[in-house]
Design an enzyme around this catalytic site. Structure first.
Site, PDB file in Angstrom:
ATOM      1  N   LYS A 113       0.675  -6.753   5.478  1.00 51.01           N
ATOM      2  CA  LYS A 113       1.218  -6.651   6.833  1.00 51.01           C
ATOM      3  C   LYS A 113       0.080  -6.600   7.848  1.00 51.01           C
ATOM      4  CE  LYS A 113       5.469  -4.493   5.264  1.00 51.01           C
ATOM      5  NZ  LYS A 113       6.393  -3.369   5.191  1.00 51.01           N
TER       6      LYS A 113
ATOM      7  N   GLN B 157       6.605   2.881   5.482  1.00 47.11           N
ATOM      8  CA  GLN B 157       6.651   2.114   4.241  1.00 47.11           C
ATOM      9  C   GLN B 157       7.467   2.874   3.191  1.00 47.11           C
ATOM     10  OE1 GLN B 157       5.529  -0.996   3.994  1.00 47.11           O
ATOM     11  NE2 GLN B 157       6.250  -1.170   1.888  1.00 47.11           N
TER      12      GLN B 157
ATOM     13  N   ASP C 230      11.953  -2.310  11.426  1.00 43.96           N
ATOM     14  CA  ASP C 230      12.570  -2.439  10.097  1.00 43.96           C
ATOM     15  C   ASP C 230      14.102  -2.511  10.202  1.00 43.96           C
ATOM     16  OD1 ASP C 230      11.056  -2.723   7.801  1.00 43.96           O
ATOM     17  OD2 ASP C 230      10.493  -0.608   7.700  1.00 43.96           O
TER      18      ASP C 230
HETATM   19  N1  LIG Z   1       9.614  -0.004   5.367  1.00 42.98           N
HETATM   20  C1  LIG Z   1       9.861  -0.917   4.421  1.00 42.98           C
HETATM   21  N2  LIG Z   1       9.582  -0.651   3.154  1.00 42.98           N
HETATM   22  C2  LIG Z   1       9.849  -1.600   2.213  1.00 42.98           C
HETATM   23  C3  LIG Z   1      10.390  -2.855   2.576  1.00 42.98           C
HETATM   24  C4  LIG Z   1      10.677  -3.093   3.931  1.00 42.98           C
HETATM   25  O1  LIG Z   1      11.195  -4.170   4.333  1.00 42.98           O
HETATM   26  N3  LIG Z   1      10.384  -2.106   4.832  1.00 42.98           N
HETATM   27  N4  LIG Z   1      10.555  -3.852   1.625  1.00 42.98           N
HETATM   28  C5  LIG Z   1       9.923  -3.710   0.320  1.00 42.98           C
HETATM   29  C6  LIG Z   1       8.487  -4.106   0.240  1.00 42.98           C
HETATM   30  N5  LIG Z   1       8.006  -5.103   1.211  1.00 42.98           N
HETATM   31  C7  LIG Z   1       7.844  -4.756   2.502  1.00 42.98           C
HETATM   32  O2  LIG Z   1       7.408  -3.701   2.844  1.00 42.98           O
HETATM   33  C8  LIG Z   1       7.448  -6.329   0.777  1.00 42.98           C
HETATM   34  C9  LIG Z   1       7.557  -6.748  -0.516  1.00 42.98           C
HETATM   35  C10 LIG Z   1       6.914  -7.923  -0.931  1.00 42.98           C
HETATM   36  C11 LIG Z   1       6.190  -8.666  -0.022  1.00 42.98           C
HETATM   37  C12 LIG Z   1       5.444  -9.880  -0.406  1.00 42.98           C
HETATM   38  O3  LIG Z   1       4.882 -10.549   0.428  1.00 42.98           O
HETATM   39  N6  LIG Z   1       5.381 -10.214  -1.684  1.00 42.98           N
HETATM   40  C13 LIG Z   1       4.618 -11.328  -2.120  1.00 42.98           C
HETATM   41  C14 LIG Z   1       3.602 -10.890  -3.144  1.00 42.98           C
HETATM   42  C15 LIG Z   1       2.689  -9.855  -2.603  1.00 42.98           C
HETATM   43  C16 LIG Z   1       1.566  -9.481  -3.569  1.00 42.98           C
HETATM   44  O4  LIG Z   1       1.834  -8.810  -4.570  1.00 42.98           O
HETATM   45  O5  LIG Z   1       0.435  -9.846  -3.270  1.00 42.98           O
HETATM   46  C17 LIG Z   1       5.567 -12.379  -2.691  1.00 42.98           C
HETATM   47  O6  LIG Z   1       6.701 -12.016  -3.082  1.00 42.98           O
HETATM   48  O7  LIG Z   1       5.166 -13.527  -2.733  1.00 42.98           O
HETATM   49  C18 LIG Z   1       6.117  -8.256   1.269  1.00 42.98           C
HETATM   50  C19 LIG Z   1       6.744  -7.088   1.675  1.00 42.98           C
HETATM   51  C20 LIG Z   1       9.980  -2.252  -0.122  1.00 42.98           C
HETATM   52  N7  LIG Z   1       9.560  -1.375   0.909  1.00 42.98           N
END
Ligand SMILES: Nc1nc2c(c(=O)[nH]1)N[C@@H](CN(C=O)c1ccc(C(=O)N[C@@H](CCC(=O)O)C(=O)O)cc1)CN2
Length: 343
Positions: free
Chosen positions: A120, A164, A187
């Site tokens: 992020k 988070q 969020d």
């Molecule tokens: N406050 C929040 N917490 C969490 C959220 C949220 O939307 N708000 N969602 C998830 C985790 N999440 C964001 O925070 C999130 C998960 C995955 C990715 C992402 O880019 N994944 C990549 C791989 C990343 C890596 O491992 O290098 C992919 O899928 O290609 C971004 C955000 C739980 N918590």
């Protein structure tokens, strides 16, 4: 429908180890599922959608062993959206001398949360959005989190705040999220934003990033749901959860399957209707000593099976995850525009 996703995805965030849910969305079978990509989706300016991907979609019901599903490239889509945001931030800076700001509260040292927050930060920095962070130890008290929150709430350079998730067990997530300023709740987890999202005719200030990203993935891929209104008006939504007795059968009827269970390989190829569109929200971290961060992400869908049955599918990684971050930037930019009355 966006509402159901929202609640459901949030639940799965809260208890991903216990909830086994597959969300199925059934679209009017008399309508073609996939059509030319629209130029405008959700509330994003046209410029961000002008490069939508074009493709030759197989129709629902069509399946052949020689044909693999089209891969919906969330990473590429997210890059385009982030480039559009960077342009908007420059325009804002040049016009009014201000830029959007995002603040993140990270409690504890979960490796996956650290990675997401790092991503992020990087995305913000690349787009010209200011980034602030409060890092608190696992053992911190509710008061310490509240103190950080209240400082960000009162800071006029901060337009978006997120905590988070998940938080350590001893912290009351509900009480903490309720304290995020409604106007900075990028969020979309504040109960008033959630309530407005759930109610017909009401507009939440923010739509949660993951479901918003799922809709964008579908719309930009030319899947004919025509945005959230069309989804509400023209789709029949079924939710499958841990206690549903016939998840396979219900899922097999769905034209669009969105899974956010956090259970690797839960959705098998045999669960899918030929030609279904599959959006895999699951990102379960699985120990992997060979990977850079000591874990790798696994989706809910058994990809190699599903790719032979579906007409389009998102990969993990590279599907919904990057779109979640892109939508966070969109929400932060929109929040700053609202605060500065900048259009
Ligand atoms: N406050 C929040 N917490 C969490 C959220 C949220 O939307 N708000 N969602 C998830 C985790 N999440 C964001 O925070 C999130 C998960 C995955 C990715 C992402 O880019 N994944 C990549 C791989 C990343 C890596 O491992 O290098 C992919 O899928 O290609 C971004 C955000 C739980 N918590």
């Amino acid at each position: 429908m966006a509402t159901v996703w929202h609640q459901w995805i949030r639940k799965s965030i809260q208890s991903s180890s216990t909830l086994r849910a597959v969300h199925t969305l059934k679209v009017d079978p008399s309508q073609p599922m996939l059509k030319s990509p629209p130029l405008i989706s959700l509330d994003l300016p046209d410029v961000w959608t002008s490069n939508v991907m074009d493709f030759d979609p197989p129709s629902i019901g069509e399946c052949s062993n020689e044909r693999r599903a089209r891969v919906i490239d969330g990473k590429l889509m997210a890059e385009k959206i982030r480039a559009g945001i960077a342009g908007e931030v420059i325009r804002m800076k040049e016009s009014i001398g201000k830029v959007p700001g995002l603040a993140v509260i990270l409690v504890g040292h979960r490796r996956d949360s650290q990675t997401y927050v790092r991503n992020k930060r990087k995305a913000c920095e690349e787009a010209g959005i200011k980034f602030a962070m409060a890092i608190l130890p696992d053992s911190c008290t509710k008061d310490e989190v509240c103190e950080a929150l209240s400082s960000f709430n009162g800071n006029p350079s901060v337009h978006g705040i997120l905590v988070q998730l998940p938080l350590p067990d001893h912290l009351d997530e509900e009480k903490i999220l309720n304290l995020v300023s409604l106007e900075k709740d990028v969020d979309g987890f504040h109960p008033l934003n959630m309530g407005n999202l759930a109610m017909r005719g009401r507009e939440p200030l923010f739509i949660p990033c993951t479901p918003k990203g799922c809709i964008e993935l579908l719309v930009r891929s030319g899947v004919d749901i025509m945005g959230k209104k069309a989804v509400r008006h023209h789709a029949t939504v079924s939710t499958v959860h841990a206690l549903t007795s016939n998840p396979e059968q219900i899922t097999r009827e769905a034209d669009i399957v969105i899974s956010a269970a956090g259970v690797p390989n839960l959705v098998r190829g045999t669960w899918l209707k030929p030609g279904a569109v599959v959006i895999d929200v699951g990102t379960c971290p699985v120990e992997d000593p060979n990977s850079e961060h000591g874990y790798r992400l696994m989706g809910d869908v058994c990809y190699e099976e599903a790719v032979m049955v579906a007409s389009a599918i998102t990969p993990v990684p590279g599907g919904v995850g990057p779109m979640t971050i892109a939508m966070l930037l969109v929400n932060t930019l929109n929040s700053a525009k609202r605060a500065f009355n900048f259009h």
